[in-house]
Design a protein around this motif. Structure first.
Motif, PDB file in Angstrom:
ATOM      1  N   LEU A  93      54.304  86.587  69.729  1.00 59.20           N
ATOM      2  CA  LEU A  93      55.425  85.832  69.148  1.00 59.20           C
ATOM      3  C   LEU A  93      54.948  84.516  68.554  1.00 59.20           C
ATOM      4  O   LEU A  93      55.467  84.055  67.518  1.00 59.20           O
ATOM      5  CB  LEU A  93      56.486  85.587  70.216  1.00 59.20           C
ATOM      6  N   GLU A  94      53.972  83.880  69.193  1.00 62.16           N
ATOM      7  CA  GLU A  94      53.435  82.627  68.666  1.00 62.16           C
ATOM      8  C   GLU A  94      52.688  82.855  67.351  1.00 62.16           C
ATOM      9  O   GLU A  94      52.781  82.061  66.410  1.00 62.16           O
ATOM     10  CB  GLU A  94      52.483  81.994  69.705  1.00 62.16           C
ATOM     11  N   SER A  95      51.947  83.977  67.274  1.00 66.60           N
ATOM     12  CA  SER A  95      51.154  84.249  66.060  1.00 66.60           C
ATOM     13  C   SER A  95      52.017  84.657  64.884  1.00 66.60           C
ATOM     14  O   SER A  95      51.560  84.638  63.741  1.00 66.60           O
ATOM     15  CB  SER A  95      50.143  85.362  66.339  1.00 66.60           C
ATOM     16  N   THR A  96      53.303  85.009  65.123  1.00 65.85           N
ATOM     17  CA  THR A  96      54.174  85.424  64.017  1.00 65.85           C
ATOM     18  C   THR A  96      55.154  84.325  63.616  1.00 65.85           C
ATOM     19  O   THR A  96      56.128  84.596  62.906  1.00 65.85           O
ATOM     20  CB  THR A  96      54.959  86.675  64.433  1.00 65.85           C
ATOM     21  N   ARG A  97      54.912  83.095  64.038  1.00 70.31           N
ATOM     22  CA  ARG A  97      55.827  82.006  63.669  1.00 70.31           C
ATOM     23  C   ARG A  97      55.763  81.678  62.183  1.00 70.31           C
ATOM     24  O   ARG A  97      56.713  81.169  61.609  1.00 70.31           O
ATOM     25  CB  ARG A  97      55.477  80.746  64.461  1.00 70.31           C
ATOM     26  N   SER A  98      54.618  81.991  61.544  1.00 73.94           N
ATOM     27  CA  SER A  98      54.437  81.644  60.124  1.00 73.94           C
ATOM     28  C   SER A  98      55.038  82.678  59.196  1.00 73.94           C
ATOM     29  O   SER A  98      54.679  82.738  58.016  1.00 73.94           O
ATOM     30  CB  SER A  98      52.947  81.501  59.806  1.00 73.94           C
ATOM     31  N   ILE A  99      55.956  83.510  59.684  1.00 76.76           N
ATOM     32  CA  ILE A  99      56.531  84.562  58.855  1.00 76.76           C
ATOM     33  C   ILE A  99      57.274  84.008  57.637  1.00 76.76           C
ATOM     34  O   ILE A  99      57.296  84.606  56.568  1.00 76.76           O
ATOM     35  CB  ILE A  99      57.465  85.444  59.710  1.00 76.76           C
ATOM     36  N   ASN A 100      57.875  82.817  57.761  1.00 77.17           N
ATOM     37  CA  ASN A 100      58.657  82.254  56.670  1.00 77.17           C
ATOM     38  C   ASN A 100      57.789  81.818  55.485  1.00 77.17           C
ATOM     39  O   ASN A 100      58.285  81.666  54.374  1.00 77.17           O
ATOM     40  CB  ASN A 100      59.478  81.054  57.158  1.00 77.17           C
TER      41      ASN A 100
END
Length: 600
Positions: free
Chosen positions: A222-229
């Motif tokens: 979940l932390e590694s996918t924070r940059s999805i935006n």
């Protein structure tokens, strides 16, 4: 009529009717006659000979070199088939000549040399004009082709650029849609994580450990996918790849949360339900095993080695029963230990049962061995006498290998002693059942070895006797084969290979006869030498016959070549005489491109 045709066209047509060709071929006869008569102008070679042999029934059209392109072999054959053969077949010589000449005139035409030259010049001019028009058309077509090719390339590139822009736009819209979906999916997973983060505290230690590991993985993903935006800031293709990776990672998060929420609780429940059942089942198996061991002990079997194992298992099972009553039992550990104890109990029960089964089997086999040993000793004694007789009459090469094995089988008494030892070990006072079973197996193996040796003796003696009986007929066959091959091999045309094979066969025959004259004869080897002699004599005869046929063929070829050389010399003499006598062509059409012949 032929003279007027020559004056008009310049073509010389000659006709010759003979009875026979004097043994020559119609082609050679026509060729020689054409050169002898000097038909046609020496410069233009525009002459043609029609030759008819009334008795030999041959007809030939022989054109000069200047007419071969008109009176080709195919066209000349058509003229003969249509105009000559129908008349000549009925012996209508005049009709055949007139008809054939008419057919040749139709093919050659009636134009004068000047008219033919004018026609050739006109055709050349028309050909040049056609070639110029063709070149102009080719240049025009090339210009149109280049123009169309350039337009096609421009259109192709334009379509490719348009399609790429369209694809990028569609992919960008798709990425935006996926980003929105994944963002919502990630927020849902965060909520689900918050809902179950307290569940591991209620799990037993082994399940709690597994759940905490899964939660750590969830937090990391979940932390590694924070940059999805920020994904859409990249190139559209790169962004699509990144979003696909996020989708896969979030799928792993969903699986981990499902394991914590559903699968681990189900596994815990299964262990809770199985633990009491497994402990009870192991306790029942322990009672059955103890009963079986005690019964074997009453029968006198040594079962002391099983009692410590069963006692240890009994104590451990009591501990597991106590563990089941604790406040928070480790059901997984209880299930694992109960399964191990069930395996240990089963091994003890199987081992104890094997004691009685092994003893009974050895006892039964020892009873059966009594007769087998008696039969084996009798068989060994009988074949021992047979073998000694064989040794006295045959050379050592026939029995040396069998003698080595026979020496190892001389001690007959060990069969009885082995049987007695096995019985003693199998007795209840000793109870070394495994050792007794090994002795019995070894005895059975040795009985099979004795049987095989006896069969080898029978085979060797049978082969020796059969070879001795076959010697006379084989010797006769070999001498007959030598007699048949001798005349062929001694022919002057026979080659060295045939003589070498004959000598090899003779040596084998001599060896066989020499061996057969001894006191102790190796009859199988003697017969092998005779077989070799028969085979080699046959090969020598076959090779010699082939050599003789090839030599005869070479002599026949030489005779034919000499005959052809003499015929060529005769023709050369005729041609030379024609050359020195004046003008005229040196050769008609014949096989050089024109003319044809027929039988009628």
């Amino acid at each position: 009529d032929l003279q007027r045709y020559q004056d008009q066209t310049g073509y010389t047509v000659a006709v010759c009717i003979v009875q026979t060709l004097d043994g020559m071929s119609v082609e050679d006869y026509a060729h020689d006659l054409f050169n002898t008569w000097k038909i046609g102008n020496a410069k233009t070679e525009q002459g043609v000979l029609l030759l008819i042999a009334t008795v030999d029934r041959d007809v030939k059209i022989e054109p000069g070199g200047g007419l071969e392109h008109i009176l080709t072999a195919g066209r000349s054959g058509e003229i003969l088939d249509e105009y000559a053969v129908p008349f000549l077949h009925d012996n209508n010589w005049q009709g055949g000549v007139e008809s054939t000449v008419r057919g040749m005139k139709q093919t050659l035409g009636t134009l004068s040399p000047a008219e033919r030259a004018a026609m050739v010049e006109r055709e050349a001019k028309e050909s040049a004009e056609s070639a110029a028009k063709a070149r102009a058309f080719a240049l025009h077509a090339l210009f149109v082709f280049v123009l169309l090719l350039g337009g096609g390339i421009f259109l192709f590139v334009s379509v490719r650029v348009y399609n790429e822009k369209k694809r990028k736009a569609e992919l960008r819209r798709e990425n935006e849609k996926i980003k929105v979906e994944l963002s919502g999916y990630r927020q849902d997973l965060l909520r689900r994580k918050e809902d179950i983060k307290e569940m591991p505290s209620t799990f037993p230690d082994w399940a709690k450990k597994n759940a905490l590991v899964l939660l750590e993985q969830v937090d990391s993903i979940l932390e590694s996918t924070r940059s999805i935006n920020s994904a859409l800031a990249e190139d559209t293709d790169v962004a699509a790849q990144f979003l696909h990776g996020v989708q896969v990672a979030l799928g792993k998060v969903a699986d981990a949360l499902e394991t914590i929420k559903v699968h681990l609780p189900l596994e815990i429940k299964v262990y809770e339900e199985d633990a009491p059942v497994l402990v009870h089942s192991a306790d029942k198996a322990l009672k059955d095993a103890r009963s079986a061991v005690e019964q074997l002990g009453k029968e006198g079997f040594h079962v002391e080695k099983f009692e410590p194992v069963l006692a240890a298992v009994s104590g451990s099972l009591q501990d597991l029963q106590v563990a089941l009553t604790e406040k928070r039992p480790d059901f997984k550990s209880i299930c694992e230990k109960a399964r191990v104890h069930k395996d240990e109990i089963s091994n003890c029960k199987t081992g104890a049962k094997a004691l009685k089964e092994t003893r009974d089997r050895v006892e039964h086999e020892l009873h059966a061995l009594d007769k087998k040993v008696s039969d084996t000793l009798a068989n060994l004694e009988e074949h021992g006498r047979k073998f000694r007789h064989f040794k006295n009459n045959a050379p050592s090469v026939c029995w040396r290998e069998l003698d080595n094995k026979h020496g190892k089988l001389q001690n007959h008494g060990h069969f009885r002693s082995s049987s007695e030892k096995a019985a003693r070990l199998n007795h209840m006072e000793v109870q070394d059942f495994a050792a007794a079973a090994d002795i019995v197996s070894a005895m059975y193996a040795e009985i099979i070895t004795v049987k095989e040796w006896c069969q080898s003796i029978d085979s060797a003696v049978q082969a020796y006797d059969q070879a001795m009986r076959d010697y006379t007929s084989k010797l006769h066959d070999a001498e007959t084969a030598r007699s048949h091959a001798n005349s062929q091999v001694n022919d002057s045309d026979a080659g060295g290979d045939a003589r070498s094979l004959f000598n090899t066969a003779s040596a084998s025959l001599s060896t066989a006869e020499s061996m057969a004259s001894g006191r102790k004869v190796d009859w199988p080897t003697v017969v092998k030498h005779l077989d070799v002699a028969i085979t080699k004599f046959g090969e020598a005869k076959s090779n010699a016959e082939s050599d003789i046929l090839r030599a005869e063929q070479r002599r026949e070829d030489a005779r034919r070549a000499e005959k052809r050389r003499q015929e060529a010399a005769r023709r050369s003499s005729i041609s030379s005489s024609s050359h020195h006598s004046g003008g005229g062509p040196s050769r008609g059409g014949g096989s050089y491109g024109g003319g044809a012949s027929r039988k009628f």
